[in-house]
Design a protein around this motif. Structure first.
Motif, PDB file in Angstrom:
ATOM      1  N   GLU B  31       0.827  -1.195   0.000  1.00 10.91           N
ATOM      2  CA  GLU B  31       0.000   0.000   0.000  1.00 10.91           C
ATOM      3  C   GLU B  31       0.871   1.258   0.000  1.00 10.91           C
ATOM      4  O   GLU B  31       0.592   2.239  -0.689  1.00 10.91           O
ATOM      5  N   LEU B  34       2.156   1.945  -3.357  1.00 12.49           N
ATOM      6  CA  LEU B  34       1.084   2.415  -4.235  1.00 12.49           C
ATOM      7  C   LEU B  34       0.762   3.879  -3.938  1.00 12.49           C
ATOM      8  O   LEU B  34       0.575   4.683  -4.849  1.00 12.49           O
ATOM      9  N   ASP B  35       0.719   4.210  -2.637  1.00 14.10           N
ATOM     10  CA  ASP B  35       0.414   5.584  -2.251  1.00 14.10           C
ATOM     11  C   ASP B  35       1.520   6.547  -2.659  1.00 14.10           C
ATOM     12  O   ASP B  35       1.265   7.714  -2.945  1.00 14.10           O
ATOM     13  N   ALA B  36       2.740   6.050  -2.665  1.00 11.67           N
ATOM     14  CA  ALA B  36       3.865   6.901  -3.056  1.00 11.67           C
ATOM     15  C   ALA B  36       3.795   7.230  -4.543  1.00 11.67           C
ATOM     16  O   ALA B  36       4.326   8.248  -4.987  1.00 11.67           O
TER      17      ALA B  36
END
Lengths: 104, 197
Positions: B31, B34-36
């Protein structure tokens, strides 16, 4: 130079950070990194432990076709945070006495 | 290293933790990446360091935390502290010096095993040799009977002594070998049970 934030102080900072509003891992790291020196891999173990200690809890929210795991402070966590803030103030007073030499 | 490689290596390094721990950690970093965003992925993986280093932090924190882990171990403090100890040992084993160290331990254990087996073998050979020599002495005794009665008696006597001592040694060897193997079996069994737990 910078002082290292680790151990109980890091726990306290993470609790304080999460107490403002629920947030996901990347967001928390970004917010922490904007203030102190913490590496990308520092926060997860702390978050996981605080969660196991019942001070934090998690919930998932759909985002962009996947789930984001948000961390949220529990009632127990809030109590603990208050204790930690008192302890921190006491601690900084003591350090100030040594460092600056004022009589408190 | 790309995201998939990083995550699968991380999972590999955490393999000795409970499954829920592994999924939580790998999920977090998946996650996180992905958020980065894909544009920062490479830089973040670089900053994270090796999956080994990330795993060490997770294992270390897991081992130090006193909170019971999962429903399976809750309420059994002795078992969970034994588990913690086990995890610490595994964490140590995961470090770079571990492999040569582990090889040395295996070699030493193997050498000890060979030594014990060699001693047992020597006992067995001594027993058999004594019996054979005793039988040979008896034949000599029979032959000597015709001209030297004293020598014949002496040969017969020492032959019987040799056979007797040989049989006693052989029996002792059999007992020692049996207890050695049952001991090994018990030790291996205990190790396997701990691993499965």
């Amino acid at each position: 130079m910078r002082f290292t934030v680790a151990g109980a102080l890091l726990d306290a900072c993470v609790l304080g950070l999460v107490s403002k509003k629920p947030a996901y891992g990347y967001e928390l790291t970004q917010r922490a990194q904007s203030v102190i020196d913490v590496s990308e891999s520092t926060l997860y173990p702390v978050l996981r432990r605080l969660q196991k200690e019942g001070l934090l809890t998690t919930f998932d929210q759909p985002f962009d076709g996947r789930n984001r795991r948000y961390y949220k402070i529990t009632a127990e966590g809030k109590t603990k945070l208050k204790e930690l803030i008192v302890a921190w103030e006491d601690y900084t007073d003591r350090i100030d006495t040594l460092l600056i030499g004022e009589d408190s | 290293m790309n995201k998939t490689q990083f995550l699968s290596e991380l999972r590999g390094k955490l393999v000795n933790l409970p499954e829920s721990e592994v999924n939580s950690a790998v999920g977090y970093y998946e996650e996180y990446l992905l958020d980065a965003g894909p544009e920062n992925e490479e830089q973040i993986i670089e900053e994270l360091g090796s999956p080994n280093a990330v795993a060490s932090k997770i294992i270390g924190e897991f081992a130090l935390s006193d909170a019971p882990v999962g429903a399976a171990t809750s309420g059994k403090t002795i078992e969970s502290s034994a588990k913690t100890l086990w995890v610490v040992i595994l964490a140590v084993l995961a470090s770079p010096i571990a492999l040569p160290l582990a090889i040395a331990v295996v070699v030493i254990v193997f050498a000890l095993l060979i030594s014990v087996l060699a001693v047992l073998f020597a006992f067995a050979v001594t027993g058999v040799a004594l019996v054979v020599a005793g039988i040979a002495a008896l034949f000599v005794a029979v032959w000597a009977l015709f001209f030297e009665f004293g020598t014949a008696l002496w040969m017969a006597g020492s032959g019987l002594v040799a056979i007797g001592v040989g049989i006693l040694i052989a029996q002792a060897t059999v007992l020692l070998t049996q207890s050695f193997f049952t001991g090994m079996q018990k030790m291996l069994g205990a190790l396997l049970i701990r691993k499965a737990a």
